[in-house]
Design a protein around this motif. Structure first.
Motif, PDB file in Angstrom:
ATOM      1  N   LYS A 158      26.256  -0.908  43.809  1.00  0.00           N
ATOM      2  CA  LYS A 158      26.095  -1.907  44.860  1.00  0.00           C
ATOM      3  C   LYS A 158      26.575  -1.340  46.195  1.00  0.00           C
ATOM      4  CE  LYS A 158      24.507  -5.610  42.807  1.00  0.00           C
ATOM      5  NZ  LYS A 158      24.818  -6.997  42.598  1.00  0.00           N
ATOM      6  N   ASP A 203      35.711 -10.084  52.049  1.00  0.00           N
ATOM      7  CA  ASP A 203      35.606  -8.633  51.859  1.00  0.00           C
ATOM      8  C   ASP A 203      35.416  -7.915  53.200  1.00  0.00           C
ATOM      9  OD1 ASP A 203      35.850  -9.194  49.193  1.00  0.00           O
ATOM     10  OD2 ASP A 203      33.736  -8.861  48.706  1.00  0.00           O
ATOM     11  N   TYR A 217      27.283  -2.878  49.995  1.00  0.00           N
ATOM     12  CA  TYR A 217      27.374  -4.106  50.765  1.00  0.00           C
ATOM     13  C   TYR A 217      27.710  -3.787  52.227  1.00  0.00           C
ATOM     14  CZ  TYR A 217      27.549  -6.875  46.408  1.00  0.00           C
ATOM     15  OH  TYR A 217      27.266  -7.472  45.216  1.00  0.00           O
ATOM     16  N   VAL A 218      27.553  -4.803  53.085  1.00  0.00           N
ATOM     17  CA  VAL A 218      27.834  -4.593  54.514  1.00  0.00           C
ATOM     18  C   VAL A 218      29.245  -4.042  54.730  1.00  0.00           C
ATOM     19  CG1 VAL A 218      26.154  -6.146  55.620  1.00  0.00           C
ATOM     20  CG2 VAL A 218      28.300  -7.089  54.701  1.00  0.00           C
ATOM     21  N   GLN A 219      30.214  -4.512  53.946  1.00  0.00           N
ATOM     22  CA  GLN A 219      31.583  -4.021  54.149  1.00  0.00           C
ATOM     23  C   GLN A 219      31.709  -2.531  53.827  1.00  0.00           C
ATOM     24  OE1 GLN A 219      30.701  -6.480  52.208  1.00  0.00           O
ATOM     25  NE2 GLN A 219      31.754  -6.550  50.251  1.00  0.00           N
ATOM     26  N   PRO A 222      24.796 -10.551  56.440  1.00  0.00           N
ATOM     27  CA  PRO A 222      23.879 -10.294  55.322  1.00  0.00           C
ATOM     28  C   PRO A 222      23.126 -11.570  54.928  1.00  0.00           C
ATOM     29  CG  PRO A 222      26.145 -10.432  54.519  1.00  0.00           C
ATOM     30  CD  PRO A 222      26.205 -10.546  56.027  1.00  0.00           C
ATOM     31  N   GLY A 223      21.943 -11.399  54.368  1.00  0.00           N
ATOM     32  CA  GLY A 223      21.150 -12.548  53.916  1.00  0.00           C
ATOM     33  C   GLY A 223      20.877 -13.508  55.067  1.00  0.00           C
ATOM     34  N   LYS A 259      13.894 -13.457  45.808  1.00  0.00           N
ATOM     35  CA  LYS A 259      14.379 -14.431  46.783  1.00  0.00           C
ATOM     36  C   LYS A 259      13.235 -15.050  47.565  1.00  0.00           C
ATOM     37  CE  LYS A 259      19.044 -13.017  47.862  1.00  0.00           C
ATOM     38  NZ  LYS A 259      19.906 -12.739  49.031  1.00  0.00           N
ATOM     39  N   SER A 297      21.661  -3.820  48.629  1.00  0.00           N
ATOM     40  CA  SER A 297      22.601  -3.756  47.507  1.00  0.00           C
ATOM     41  C   SER A 297      21.974  -3.258  46.218  1.00  0.00           C
ATOM     42  CB  SER A 297      23.222  -5.137  47.290  1.00  0.00           C
ATOM     43  OG  SER A 297      22.210  -6.120  47.137  1.00  0.00           O
ATOM     44  N   ARG A 298      20.674  -3.447  46.056  1.00  0.00           N
ATOM     45  CA  ARG A 298      20.086  -3.140  44.748  1.00  0.00           C
ATOM     46  C   ARG A 298      19.023  -2.051  44.804  1.00  0.00           C
ATOM     47  NH1 ARG A 298      20.121  -9.031  41.635  1.00  0.00           N
ATOM     48  NH2 ARG A 298      22.043  -9.765  42.648  1.00  0.00           N
ATOM     49  N   ALA A 320      32.976 -14.720  49.033  1.00  0.00           N
ATOM     50  CA  ALA A 320      33.268 -13.313  48.779  1.00  0.00           C
ATOM     51  C   ALA A 320      33.050 -12.466  50.033  1.00  0.00           C
ATOM     52  CB  ALA A 320      32.397 -12.801  47.634  1.00  0.00           C
ATOM     53  N   MET A 321      31.845 -12.532  50.580  1.00  0.00           N
ATOM     54  CA  MET A 321      31.474 -11.605  51.654  1.00  0.00           C
ATOM     55  C   MET A 321      32.456 -11.652  52.826  1.00  0.00           C
ATOM     56  SD  MET A 321      29.930 -11.285  54.847  1.00  0.00           S
ATOM     57  CE  MET A 321      29.114 -12.858  55.137  1.00  0.00           C
ATOM     58  N   GLY A 353      22.486  -6.907  55.464  1.00  0.00           N
ATOM     59  CA  GLY A 353      22.325  -6.497  54.074  1.00  0.00           C
ATOM     60  C   GLY A 353      21.521  -7.508  53.293  1.00  0.00           C
ATOM     61  N   ASP A 354      20.861  -7.035  52.297  1.00  0.00           N
ATOM     62  CA  ASP A 354      20.203  -7.922  51.328  1.00  0.00           C
ATOM     63  C   ASP A 354      19.921  -7.068  50.088  1.00  0.00           C
ATOM     64  OD1 ASP A 354      18.869 -10.193  50.189  1.00  0.00           O
ATOM     65  OD2 ASP A 354      18.535 -10.893  52.227  1.00  0.00           O
ATOM     66  N   ARG A 355      19.076  -7.583  49.188  1.00  0.00           N
ATOM     67  CA  ARG A 355      18.945  -6.843  47.938  1.00  0.00           C
ATOM     68  C   ARG A 355      18.117  -5.565  48.073  1.00  0.00           C
ATOM     69  NH1 ARG A 355      18.127 -11.765  43.637  1.00  0.00           N
ATOM     70  NH2 ARG A 355      20.275 -12.551  43.781  1.00  0.00           N
TER      71      ARG A 355
HETATM   72  P1  2AM Z   1      23.755  -8.776  45.517  1.00  0.00           P
HETATM   73  O1  2AM Z   1      22.910 -10.013  45.398  1.00  0.00           O
HETATM   74  O2  2AM Z   1      23.014  -7.557  45.074  1.00  0.00           O
HETATM   75  O3  2AM Z   1      25.078  -8.884  44.829  1.00  0.00           O
HETATM   76  C1  2AM Z   1      22.612 -11.043  50.751  1.00  0.00           C
HETATM   77  O4  2AM Z   1      22.665 -12.028  49.780  1.00  0.00           O
HETATM   78  C2  2AM Z   1      23.278  -9.791  50.270  1.00  0.00           C
HETATM   79  O5  2AM Z   1      24.693 -10.018  50.135  1.00  0.00           O
HETATM   80  C3  2AM Z   1      22.778  -9.290  48.935  1.00  0.00           C
HETATM   81  O6  2AM Z   1      22.459  -7.958  49.085  1.00  0.00           O
HETATM   82  C4  2AM Z   1      23.977  -9.496  48.031  1.00  0.00           C
HETATM   83  O7  2AM Z   1      24.057  -8.528  47.026  1.00  0.00           O
HETATM   84  C5  2AM Z   1      25.080  -9.274  49.015  1.00  0.00           C
HETATM   85  N1  2AM Z   1      26.415  -9.623  48.509  1.00  0.00           N
HETATM   86  C6  2AM Z   1      26.782 -10.207  47.352  1.00  0.00           C
HETATM   87  N2  2AM Z   1      28.114 -10.296  47.248  1.00  0.00           N
HETATM   88  C7  2AM Z   1      28.620  -9.748  48.370  1.00  0.00           C
HETATM   89  C8  2AM Z   1      29.946  -9.530  48.850  1.00  0.00           C
HETATM   90  N3  2AM Z   1      31.032  -9.904  48.171  1.00  0.00           N
HETATM   91  N4  2AM Z   1      30.081  -8.925  50.043  1.00  0.00           N
HETATM   92  C9  2AM Z   1      28.995  -8.544  50.763  1.00  0.00           C
HETATM   93  N5  2AM Z   1      27.751  -8.719  50.361  1.00  0.00           N
HETATM   94  C10 2AM Z   1      27.548  -9.315  49.178  1.00  0.00           C
END
Ligand code: 2AM
Length: 547
Positions: free
Chosen positions: A473, A509, A475-477, A408-409, A212, A467-468, A505-506, A436-438
């Protein structure tokens, strides 16, 4: 006094409406604030034309009241893939649902805002327009659907609508009555004129080994920063990638036209492809095959992942400069949440911009504004920006209120502004960030600043979701779920809950995680847990800034 700084003097009759002013309900559904601003503009104009306007957010509409509206003006935005603005989702569902009341005797008109980059252009405005008629209301004004460059069209529609709806024996009108300032320069509001900013910092916050690239941009302003508040955004006027401009010119048979090249660089949207673009292309060129693509019903699927250049190369045609102008829309600015507080950074504004790069149909693609910043902007460069206030994404008025922030991000941007602001004012409320991020090592945006904030107390708590960094995975949720007891405890203590970042999505979720948290911690049924979150939304304690 002096609230309408830009307005002309108006005749007394327009300033003080007749006692029996006609009621007018102006209903808006707004995500980023455009529809809301237009609704307020419309109210100003309507008031001068003898109405007693009432501006209502669809998010707060009491549906049972709607049949009492004699005149109803609706200004509705469509969000993403044909969805209502998040806040207005349940109000919209109620209006569409089986319990909506009859609206016989109501006159209405709908102004629809949307983005032709999305296939379901203006779907919400269209649906409301049809629904109101279905419920028995009389369509007094034809609907108009507007793209991102809505300002002129909206002003014209509103003026026409106010005139049409005006009482049968209107107050005498003069030219002044319609001299409303649609640029929104009312004295109480901050200036929304575009201004030139100078880039004073341009830093990639990801490590060089990250996939990124997230740019921290500091902007300074000759005449002081726009009067922004934490939560506001800046719209950035980008330039297109010159290499793509050249490809478009070549595909159109117009290589070498320097004047056109300059226009395409900074003024036309040369990436977005929509059914409307193909239609205009087919009209301009008389291209039968492109017309057949539209008529076949396959256009929507074909558009997926494609851009204007794909159209031009797939259906070669010699175009004129005028054709290209007709086919493309004006290049819209892109909004970014401001990542700073003026109380901490003075006359600067900071933005956090992730470079968008991907490949589809064998071609590398880039986000227009984000790569304009990442690739073609350096320290010392000038950028044109405009303040975009977001009065629905604000810190609690009381600095003693706790806040929970989920970002996140690049979604973390406004929360950097929040934390700076709360530090500057010495807020006593607790602050909890979910970020959150990768990868921890490459993508921990503003890591040192969060550590400082934890130390000085402006941040109470941080939970991280990389997340990675592990096989599964996270995620914040997932972090919210794990901390659900404390989250609910904070909320019951009056905390406000903020979500910023990805809408698709985020944000969904995260909302679901919060509903589940209520259900689990409070042993509630799923329905009651949903109600608990809806109540937070209605009380403006669950706020989102999503894109
Ligand atoms: P990912 O790229 O590994 O899927 C910021 O972009 C962060 O948000 C990344 O860690 C990304 O993970 C994550 N992310 C992707 N989809 C998401 C989701 N549905 N809910 C929360 N975080 C998510």
């Amino acid at each position: 006094a002096g609230l309408d700084a830009g307005a002309q003097p108006v005749p007394a009759s327009a300033v003080s409406p007749p006692r029996a002013a006609e009621p007018l309900t102006i209903l808006f559904a707004s995500e980023s604030g455009n529809s809301e601003k237009l609704a307020n503009d419309a109210a100003k104009l309507a008031r001068r034309s003898g109405f007693k306007p009432r501006v209502v957010d669809l998010a707060e509409l009491d549906l049972a009241e709607l049949p009492k509206a004699k005149h109803l003006m609706v200004i509705a935005a469509t969000w993403g893939e044909g969805e209502p603005p998040g806040r207005a989702a349940s109000g919209y569902a109620d209006l569409m649902g089986p319990n909506a009341p009859r609206l016989d005797g109501v006159d209405f008109g709908v102004l629809a805002l949307g983005d032709t980059a999305y296939v379901e252009f203006c779907a919400i405005g269209k649906a409301i327009d049809a629904r109101l008629a279905e419920l028995g209301a009389r369509r007094a004004i034809e609907r108009v659907d507007l793209d991102l460059d809505f300002e002129k069209g909206a002003a014209a529609w509103i003026k026409g609508a106010v005139e049409k709806l005006a009482p049968a024996t209107p107050e005498p009108q003069t030219g002044n009555v319609v001299a409303v300032d649609f640029a929104g320069r009312a004295g109480a509001e901050p200036s929304r004129e575009p201004v030139t900013a100078e880039v004073t910092e341009h830093i990639n916050l990801n490590s060089s080994r990250s996939a990124k690239e997230t740019i921290h941009l500091a902007l300074s302003f000759e005449d002081g920063a726009p009067a922004y508040e934490p939560g506001d955004s800046l719209e950035l006027y980008p330039e297109n990638d010159p290499a793509l401009v050249d490809q478009v010119l070549k595909a159109a048979g117009l290589a070498g036209d320097d004047a056109l090249r300059r226009t395409l660089l900074s003024e036309r949207d040369i990436t977005t492809l929509s059914p409307a673009t193909i239609d205009r292309f087919a009209k301009a060129t008389g291209h039968d095959e492109a017309r057949r693509l539209l008529d076949s019903g396959e256009a929507r699927a074909w558009i997926e992942g494609r851009q204007l250049i794909d159209l031009l190369e797939t259906y070669p045609a010699a175009l004129s400069a005028e054709h290209l102008g007709d086919i493309t829309r004006p290049l819209p600015p892109r909004a970014y949440s401001i990542a700073s507080s003026r109380k901490e950074v003075g006359e600067e504004a900071h933005l956090l911009i992730a470079a968008v790069r991907y490949a589809t149909h064998g071609r590398a693609r880039t986000g227009v504004a984000s790569t304009h910043v990442a690739d073609r902007t350096r320290t010392g460069a000038k950028l044109k920006v405009r303040l975009k206030p977001n009065r629905h994404f604000r810190l609690p008025a009381d600095p003693a209120t706790d806040i929970i922030m989920v970002g996140p991000g690049t979604g973390v941007a406004p929360f950097r502004a929040f934390v700076q602001e709360r530090r500057a004012v010495g807020a006593t409320g607790r602050s909890w960030l979910f970020f959150g991020d990768r990868h921890f090592t490459h993508d921990f945006l503003y890591q040192l600043e969060w550590q400082d904030a934890l130390e000085d107390g402006s941040l109470t708590r941080i939970d991280l979701a990389f997340s990675r960094d592990q096989p599964e995975k996270i995620y914040v949720q997932d972090r919210i779920r794990a901390r659900r007891r404390d989250v609910i405890d904070w909320l019951e203590g009056g905390a406000s809950f903020y979500v910023c970042g990805d809408a698709k999505a985020m944000a969904k979720d995260v909302r679901k995680a919060l509903v589940d948290a209520f259900a689990d911690v409070k042993a509630m049924s799923p329905e009651l847990a949903e109600d608990a979150v809806r109540k937070l939304e209605r009380d403006r304690r669950y706020l989102t800034d999503v894109y």
